[in-house]
Motif scaffolding. Structure first.
Motif, PDB file in Angstrom:
ATOM      1  N   ALA A  98     114.378  62.492  25.595  1.00  0.00           N
ATOM      2  CA  ALA A  98     113.242  62.974  26.381  1.00  0.00           C
ATOM      3  C   ALA A  98     113.185  64.494  26.373  1.00  0.00           C
ATOM      4  CB  ALA A  98     113.338  62.444  27.811  1.00  0.00           C
ATOM      5  N   ALA A  99     114.334  65.149  26.517  1.00  0.00           N
ATOM      6  CA  ALA A  99     114.364  66.616  26.487  1.00  0.00           C
ATOM      7  C   ALA A  99     113.940  67.136  25.126  1.00  0.00           C
ATOM      8  CB  ALA A  99     115.768  67.111  26.832  1.00  0.00           C
ATOM      9  N   GLY A 100     114.406  66.491  24.057  1.00  0.00           N
ATOM     10  CA  GLY A 100     114.008  66.905  22.710  1.00  0.00           C
ATOM     11  C   GLY A 100     112.524  66.714  22.470  1.00  0.00           C
ATOM     12  N   ALA A 101     111.945  65.641  23.031  1.00  0.00           N
ATOM     13  CA  ALA A 101     110.508  65.408  22.887  1.00  0.00           C
ATOM     14  C   ALA A 101     109.717  66.524  23.553  1.00  0.00           C
ATOM     15  CB  ALA A 101     110.133  64.059  23.499  1.00  0.00           C
ATOM     16  N   GLN A 102     110.111  66.895  24.758  1.00  0.00           N
ATOM     17  CA  GLN A 102     109.408  67.983  25.438  1.00  0.00           C
ATOM     18  C   GLN A 102     109.514  69.289  24.661  1.00  0.00           C
ATOM     19  OE1 GLN A 102     110.261  68.496  29.607  1.00  0.00           O
ATOM     20  NE2 GLN A 102     108.977  66.735  30.123  1.00  0.00           N
ATOM     21  N   SER A 103     110.668  69.543  24.084  1.00  0.00           N
ATOM     22  CA  SER A 103     110.838  70.764  23.303  1.00  0.00           C
ATOM     23  C   SER A 103     109.934  70.770  22.078  1.00  0.00           C
ATOM     24  CB  SER A 103     112.304  70.905  22.877  1.00  0.00           C
ATOM     25  OG  SER A 103     112.482  72.029  22.042  1.00  0.00           O
ATOM     26  N   GLN A 104     109.853  69.647  21.379  1.00  0.00           N
ATOM     27  CA  GLN A 104     109.002  69.583  20.189  1.00  0.00           C
ATOM     28  C   GLN A 104     107.532  69.746  20.536  1.00  0.00           C
ATOM     29  OE1 GLN A 104     110.076  66.651  17.008  1.00  0.00           O
ATOM     30  NE2 GLN A 104     111.584  65.953  18.503  1.00  0.00           N
ATOM     31  N   LEU A 105     107.113  69.182  21.656  1.00  0.00           N
ATOM     32  CA  LEU A 105     105.714  69.271  22.040  1.00  0.00           C
ATOM     33  C   LEU A 105     105.344  70.671  22.526  1.00  0.00           C
ATOM     34  CD1 LEU A 105     105.378  65.858  23.908  1.00  0.00           C
ATOM     35  CD2 LEU A 105     104.202  66.490  21.789  1.00  0.00           C
ATOM     36  N   SER A 106     106.249  71.304  23.249  1.00  0.00           N
ATOM     37  CA  SER A 106     105.941  72.597  23.867  1.00  0.00           C
ATOM     38  C   SER A 106     106.334  73.784  23.008  1.00  0.00           C
ATOM     39  CB  SER A 106     106.654  72.702  25.218  1.00  0.00           C
ATOM     40  OG  SER A 106     108.073  72.759  25.035  1.00  0.00           O
ATOM     41  N   GLY A 107     107.278  73.570  22.072  1.00  0.00           N
ATOM     42  CA  GLY A 107     107.811  74.686  21.302  1.00  0.00           C
ATOM     43  C   GLY A 107     108.751  75.550  22.107  1.00  0.00           C
ATOM     44  N   THR A 108     109.159  75.078  23.289  1.00  0.00           N
ATOM     45  CA  THR A 108     110.072  75.828  24.137  1.00  0.00           C
ATOM     46  C   THR A 108     111.327  75.003  24.400  1.00  0.00           C
ATOM     47  OG1 THR A 108     108.977  74.998  26.141  1.00  0.00           O
ATOM     48  CG2 THR A 108     108.170  77.072  25.226  1.00  0.00           C
ATOM     49  N   LEU A 109     112.156  75.507  25.307  1.00  0.00           N
ATOM     50  CA  LEU A 109     113.467  74.908  25.540  1.00  0.00           C
ATOM     51  C   LEU A 109     113.365  73.603  26.313  1.00  0.00           C
ATOM     52  CD1 LEU A 109     116.525  75.751  25.119  1.00  0.00           C
ATOM     53  CD2 LEU A 109     116.454  76.472  27.528  1.00  0.00           C
ATOM     54  N   GLY A 110     114.022  72.545  25.804  1.00  0.00           N
ATOM     55  CA  GLY A 110     114.220  71.304  26.541  1.00  0.00           C
ATOM     56  C   GLY A 110     115.618  71.305  27.126  1.00  0.00           C
ATOM     57  N   VAL A 111     115.806  70.603  28.254  1.00  0.00           N
ATOM     58  CA  VAL A 111     117.102  70.647  28.947  1.00  0.00           C
ATOM     59  C   VAL A 111     117.523  69.247  29.373  1.00  0.00           C
ATOM     60  CG1 VAL A 111     118.417  71.631  30.864  1.00  0.00           C
ATOM     61  CG2 VAL A 111     116.591  72.977  29.800  1.00  0.00           C
ATOM     62  N   CYS A 112     118.789  68.931  29.121  1.00  0.00           N
ATOM     63  CA  CYS A 112     119.364  67.676  29.595  1.00  0.00           C
ATOM     64  C   CYS A 112     120.782  67.944  30.078  1.00  0.00           C
ATOM     65  CB  CYS A 112     119.362  66.613  28.499  1.00  0.00           C
ATOM     66  SG  CYS A 112     120.243  67.083  26.989  1.00  0.00           S
ATOM     67  N   MET A 113     121.324  66.990  30.838  1.00  0.00           N
ATOM     68  CA  MET A 113     122.674  67.140  31.389  1.00  0.00           C
ATOM     69  C   MET A 113     123.423  65.828  31.316  1.00  0.00           C
ATOM     70  SD  MET A 113     122.221  69.556  34.769  1.00  0.00           S
ATOM     71  CE  MET A 113     121.409  71.163  34.663  1.00  0.00           C
ATOM     72  N   GLY A 114     124.733  65.945  31.106  1.00  0.00           N
ATOM     73  CA  GLY A 114     125.610  64.790  31.142  1.00  0.00           C
ATOM     74  C   GLY A 114     126.882  65.156  31.860  1.00  0.00           C
ATOM     75  N   THR A 115     127.364  64.286  32.723  1.00  0.00           N
ATOM     76  CA  THR A 115     128.544  64.608  33.496  1.00  0.00           C
ATOM     77  C   THR A 115     129.812  64.491  32.643  1.00  0.00           C
ATOM     78  OG1 THR A 115     129.621  64.252  35.635  1.00  0.00           O
ATOM     79  CG2 THR A 115     128.924  62.289  34.407  1.00  0.00           C
ATOM     80  N   VAL A 116     130.940  64.643  33.260  1.00  0.00           N
ATOM     81  CA  VAL A 116     132.208  64.742  32.552  1.00  0.00           C
ATOM     82  C   VAL A 116     132.485  63.506  31.697  1.00  0.00           C
ATOM     83  CG1 VAL A 116     133.443  63.808  34.541  1.00  0.00           C
ATOM     84  CG2 VAL A 116     134.693  65.172  32.874  1.00  0.00           C
ATOM     85  N   GLY A 117     133.072  63.729  30.519  1.00  0.00           N
ATOM     86  CA  GLY A 117     133.550  62.652  29.665  1.00  0.00           C
ATOM     87  C   GLY A 117     132.463  61.779  29.095  1.00  0.00           C
ATOM     88  N   PRO A 118     132.444  60.495  29.426  1.00  0.00           N
ATOM     89  CA  PRO A 118     131.469  59.575  28.823  1.00  0.00           C
ATOM     90  C   PRO A 118     130.019  60.020  29.009  1.00  0.00           C
ATOM     91  CG  PRO A 118     133.155  58.353  30.013  1.00  0.00           C
ATOM     92  CD  PRO A 118     133.384  59.800  30.332  1.00  0.00           C
ATOM     93  N   GLY A 119     129.704  60.641  30.157  1.00  0.00           N
ATOM     94  CA  GLY A 119     128.339  61.096  30.375  1.00  0.00           C
ATOM     95  C   GLY A 119     127.885  62.083  29.319  1.00  0.00           C
ATOM     96  N   SER A 120     128.779  62.981  28.938  1.00  0.00           N
ATOM     97  CA  SER A 120     128.438  63.942  27.887  1.00  0.00           C
ATOM     98  C   SER A 120     128.439  63.286  26.513  1.00  0.00           C
ATOM     99  CB  SER A 120     129.434  65.112  27.912  1.00  0.00           C
ATOM    100  OG  SER A 120     129.312  65.846  29.117  1.00  0.00           O
ATOM    101  N   VAL A 121     129.361  62.369  26.281  1.00  0.00           N
ATOM    102  CA  VAL A 121     129.401  61.661  24.995  1.00  0.00           C
ATOM    103  C   VAL A 121     128.069  60.947  24.737  1.00  0.00           C
ATOM    104  CG1 VAL A 121     130.499  59.777  23.717  1.00  0.00           C
ATOM    105  CG2 VAL A 121     131.901  61.385  25.012  1.00  0.00           C
ATOM    106  N   HIS A 122     127.496  60.368  25.788  1.00  0.00           N
ATOM    107  CA  HIS A 122     126.248  59.620  25.630  1.00  0.00           C
ATOM    108  C   HIS A 122     125.076  60.506  25.212  1.00  0.00           C
ATOM    109  CE1 HIS A 122     127.582  56.064  28.406  1.00  0.00           C
ATOM    110  NE2 HIS A 122     128.031  55.952  27.172  1.00  0.00           N
ATOM    111  N   LEU A 123     125.168  61.808  25.410  1.00  0.00           N
ATOM    112  CA  LEU A 123     124.092  62.707  25.004  1.00  0.00           C
ATOM    113  C   LEU A 123     123.989  62.858  23.487  1.00  0.00           C
ATOM    114  CD1 LEU A 123     124.655  65.680  27.495  1.00  0.00           C
ATOM    115  CD2 LEU A 123     122.753  64.060  27.560  1.00  0.00           C
ATOM    116  N   LEU A 124     125.063  62.543  22.786  1.00  0.00           N
ATOM    117  CA  LEU A 124     125.198  62.965  21.392  1.00  0.00           C
ATOM    118  C   LEU A 124     124.046  62.539  20.492  1.00  0.00           C
ATOM    119  CD1 LEU A 124     128.953  62.732  20.330  1.00  0.00           C
ATOM    120  CD2 LEU A 124     127.414  64.666  20.022  1.00  0.00           C
ATOM    121  N   ASN A 125     123.652  61.276  20.549  1.00  0.00           N
ATOM    122  CA  ASN A 125     122.645  60.815  19.596  1.00  0.00           C
ATOM    123  C   ASN A 125     121.318  61.533  19.786  1.00  0.00           C
ATOM    124  OD1 ASN A 125     122.068  59.013  17.362  1.00  0.00           O
ATOM    125  ND2 ASN A 125     120.673  57.971  18.765  1.00  0.00           N
ATOM    126  N   GLY A 126     120.878  61.669  21.036  1.00  0.00           N
ATOM    127  CA  GLY A 126     119.634  62.391  21.294  1.00  0.00           C
ATOM    128  C   GLY A 126     119.722  63.856  20.908  1.00  0.00           C
TER     129      GLY A 126
END
Length: 575
Positions: free
Chosen positions: A56-84
């Motif tokens: 979702a953050a990457g989609a907003q960045s592509q549409l706006s041409g500006t910075l998209g932002v996402c967050m993942g908590t410690v350990g598994p939460g951050s690992v889950h961000l990887l594919n996006g």
């Protein structure tokens, strides 16, 4: 009063105009999410899976041409961000990921949930670092944002859970990037490229998304050279509508006209594209490539002139040096072939196709269950969607049908995992798109396999009342994999999906669900989906045996498919 680390980060996001931060809450993120809670204009969007948040953050960045932002908590939460995040990196769009971490004193102790984020994100991120002291802020944040914006990539800033609430001793506002420079090659390079082009008699343009801000210059180039314009999939949104030079896509999703325009040219101009499929490039022609990224020059095909620079600025400098074409037959031939191909596709998309003689004969071979043709579904969506709709598509057959039957006219936009090729991207990208443009129609072309992967984030759509229209091509298959197996002469294996009634699932989650099994009900059902306020899931049972013939089918592919079908028939008889 001195600000905390979390407050510095969130204040900077507000200053940058970031409106949404996507993620899943967790203890290491508590100082940051609390700062978002008390910040005007920056909203926390709680997803059900961090992968969806990153998409979702990457989609907003592509549409706006500006910075998209996402967050993942410690350990598994951050690992889950990887594919996006990999999708954002491959799409060359700026995204900042804030990753939680174990308390500072526990770093390196193999603490509960501890993951080495700097190592984990090394391949995907243009910048990655761990905050170990409040006094590193806002300098470290500035470096992360500048890297993401200037290099159009992913930056990962890791914040240990016990640092977010600590105050800075030397507080100052973050100094953040506002503009990007526009570059163009020097005059000798421009003239050399122009001489190569002027020596050609049949020039073809291969146009990618990197040329999207130079539409006027690209159209002027096509007119000057009488050049057919082959579009990459990502260039559809900027160049397909009101363009008398375009002849569609090449590659496996392409058409014979585009293949012909490439195969018969004696000069090829590549504009803002790193089209990766080498087999589809012409082999006996001069090549000029213009790309903002110098590392892309000559990467896919040898070039005779490689120009590193902004496409628009470079073409404005080159056009005065180019001779006007006297012979327009190359363009006319490609466009005639393209018109013929589109006419044949319209016949396939006719809802009454299977009632005609040819359709009845075809159905006896490939659609005995009389399922809905995916071509007809895609064409119906195209006709009812608004002129400024934002489309997303899952990787696989859903993208094939969108590329062939949805026209990016008007102000339509298009997103997909077209560089990484991930499954499950369409729905979460649609969430980000709808939040970015709440007054525009957002339509997701979902494969049944892709939607199943992140099905939980349908609840995110419900929670935030996002009126996304999800169109599910429910062929009970991993359709592209099935096609690949059969083209190689293999029996279909492992691709069948035991699907639920997706419309019923949607209804159970509080969305509007519409299920379509009868071709005669398709048009009314699509119309009803678009007329219904709020989020809608349209579950359409499509023909799992449908073929998408590439622009240049090979004998080997045809023979492999025939062998596979014989094997499957014999296997079916045995069963």
């Amino acid at each position: 009063m001195a600000r905390t680390v979390a407050r510095v980060i969130v204040d900077a996001l507000q200053e940058l105009g970031v409106r949404h931060v996507f993620g899943v809450v967790g203890d290491a993120l508590n100082p940051l999410t609390d700062a978002i809670r008390t910040t005007e204009g920056v909203d926390w969007i709680g997803c059900r899976h961090e992968e969806a948040a990153a998409f979702a953050a990457g989609a907003q960045s592509q549409l706006s041409g500006t910075l998209g932002v996402c967050m993942g908590t410690v350990g598994p939460g951050s690992v889950h961000l990887l594919n996006g995040l990999y999708d954002a990196a491959k799409s060359r769009t700026p995204v900042l990921a804030i990753a939680g971490q174990v308390p500072l004193a526990e770093l390196g102790s193999d603490y509960f949930q501890e993951v080495d984020n700097d190592l984990l994100f090394r391949d995907v991120a243009v910048y990655r670092n761990t905050v170990t002291s409040p006094d590193q802020m806002p300098r470290m944040l500035e470096a992360a944002v500048r890297a993401a914006v200037s290099e159009s990539g992913v930056a990962v800033l890791t914040v240990p859970g016990d640092l977010g609430d600590l105050e800075l001793t030397d507080d100052r506002p973050a100094r953040l990037p506002r503009t990007r420079p526009v570059t163009r090659p020097d005059e000798p390079g421009i003239r050399e490229a122009a001489e190569i082009v002027n020596a050609g008699s049949k020039v073809t343009l291969l146009v990618g998304r990197g040329a999207r801000d130079a539409r006027d210059e690209v159209l002027a180039l096509a007119e000057r050279l009488a050049a057919p314009m082959v579009l990459t999939l990502k260039a559809k949104e900027g160049f397909e509508g009101e363009n008398p030079y375009q002849v569609g896509q090449t590659g496996l999703i392409g058409n014979p006209a585009a293949a012909h325009a490439l195969d018969t040219c004696d000069a090829l101009i590549m504009l803002g594209t790193d089209f990766p499929y080498r087999d589809w490039y012409p082999t006996d022609c001069k090549v000029v490539q213009i790309d903002l990224q110098e590392r892309n020059l000559g990467r896919r095909v040898p070039v005779d002139a490689g120009l590193a620079g902004d496409v628009g600025a470079t073409l404005r400098a080159m056009l005065p040096h180019l001779d006007a074409a006297k012979d327009r037959s190359h363009l006319e031939s490609a466009r005639e072939r393209f018109d013929d191909w589109r006419a044949s596709q319209r016949r396939l998309a006719d809802p009454g196709h299977d009632r005609h003689l040819l359709g009845r004969l075809r159905s006896a071979l490939d659609n005995r269950s009389h399922d809905i043709r995916p071509e007809a579904l895609a064409a119906a969506v195209d006709s009812y969607a608004s002129a400024d709709a934002i489309f997303t598509s899952d990787t696989g057959m859903a993208t094939v049908w969108l590329s062939r039957f949805v026209t990016m006219h008007g102000q339509r936009r298009l997103l997909g995992s077209y560089n990484l090729g991930s499954m499950a991207n369409a729905m979460p990208q649609a969430l980000g798109a709808q939040l970015w443009a709440p007054d525009r129609q957002v339509v997701a072309f979902c494969g049944d396999g892709g939607l199943s992967m992140l099905l939980g984030d349908l609840m995110t759509m419900k929670t935030y009342r996002l009126p996304v229209k999800l169109v599910v091509f429910d062929n009970r298959r991993l359709g592209m994999v099935k096609l690949e197996q059969e083209q190689a002469g293999l029996t279909e294996f492992g691709t069948e999906l035991d699907n639920p009634d997706f419309a019923a699932v949607a209804a159970a989650l509080g969305l509007t669900g519409i299920r379509v099994t009868d071709p005669a009900e398709l048009q009314d059902s699509v119309r009803r989906a678009f007329d219904t306020p709020g989020p809608v899931l349209l579950d359409v049972l499509t023909n799992p045996q449908e073929l998408a013939v590439p622009g240049k089918p090979t004998v080997q592919q045809g023979w492999g498919f025939a062998i596979a079908k014989v094997k499957e028939m014999l296997q079916s008889n045995e069963d």
